[in-house]
Design a protein around this motif. Sequence first.
Motif, short mmCIF file in Angstrom:
data_model
loop_
_atom_site.label_atom_id
_atom_site.label_comp_id
_atom_site.label_asym_id
_atom_site.label_seq_id
_atom_site.Cartn_x
_atom_site.Cartn_y
_atom_site.Cartn_z
N ASN A 151 0.83 -1.21 0.00
CA ASN A 151 0.00 0.00 0.00
C ASN A 151 0.86 1.25 0.00
O ASN A 151 0.57 2.21 -0.72
N GLU A 200 3.39 10.22 -9.64
CA GLU A 200 2.77 10.48 -10.95
C GLU A 200 1.96 11.77 -10.91
O GLU A 200 1.94 12.54 -11.88
N ALA A 201 1.29 12.02 -9.79
CA ALA A 201 0.43 13.19 -9.67
C ALA A 201 1.21 14.50 -9.67
O ALA A 201 0.69 15.53 -10.10
N ARG A 245 3.94 1.59 -1.17
CA ARG A 245 4.57 1.74 -2.49
C ARG A 245 3.55 2.20 -3.54
O ARG A 245 3.89 3.00 -4.42
N ALA A 246 2.31 1.75 -3.44
CA ALA A 246 1.27 2.21 -4.37
C ALA A 246 0.97 3.69 -4.15
O ALA A 246 0.82 4.45 -5.12
N ILE A 247 0.89 4.11 -2.89
CA ILE A 247 0.67 5.53 -2.58
C ILE A 247 1.82 6.36 -3.12
O ILE A 247 1.62 7.41 -3.74
N GLU A 248 3.04 5.90 -2.89
CA GLU A 248 4.23 6.59 -3.35
C GLU A 248 4.23 6.76 -4.88
O GLU A 248 4.52 7.84 -5.40
N GLN A 249 3.88 5.69 -5.59
CA GLN A 249 3.85 5.75 -7.05
C GLN A 249 2.76 6.70 -7.54
O GLN A 249 2.99 7.53 -8.43
N THR A 250 1.57 6.61 -6.95
CA THR A 250 0.47 7.47 -7.35
C THR A 250 0.79 8.94 -7.09
O THR A 250 0.54 9.80 -7.93
N ALA A 251 1.37 9.21 -5.93
CA ALA A 251 1.74 10.60 -5.59
C ALA A 251 2.81 11.11 -6.55
O ALA A 251 2.73 12.26 -7.02
N ARG A 288 4.49 14.87 -10.99
CA ARG A 288 5.62 14.82 -11.93
C ARG A 288 5.83 16.16 -12.64
O ARG A 288 6.94 16.68 -12.73
#
Length: 118
Positions: free
Chosen positions: A87, A97-98, A89-95, A100
């Motif tokens: 969870n 991307e948001a 790592r998913a939050i980190e990736q989504t943030a 960038r």
Amino acid sequence: MASLSVRIDLGAGNRIGPGKIELLEKIDSSGSISAAGRAMNMSYRRAWELVEEMNGLFNAPLVSARTGGRQGGGTALTPLGHAVVANYRAIEQTAGEAVRLQISELEAELTPAASAAQ
């Protein structure tokens, strides 16, 4: 290159961030709090304190002890431990991307000295 670091405040001064998640990942890969701590240049005591802190944050432990036997004892992530890491790592990736575009805009405004230091 600039990057985003995510720390999640869970209330009452409790938080989880990149260091604790890395510790969990290293425990998972090594099967040892001691080895995970060494890999992060952290004392066993500090690594153990962080594990105890994280185990106390959630409804169930994130790390559990494995009993000895043919392969010896050690530690392992619990299913909840794996879920917390996934969870995060998913939050980190989504943030990441948001934001960038905004990070790129900040980088474009850095002085040459600051850009070279990256």
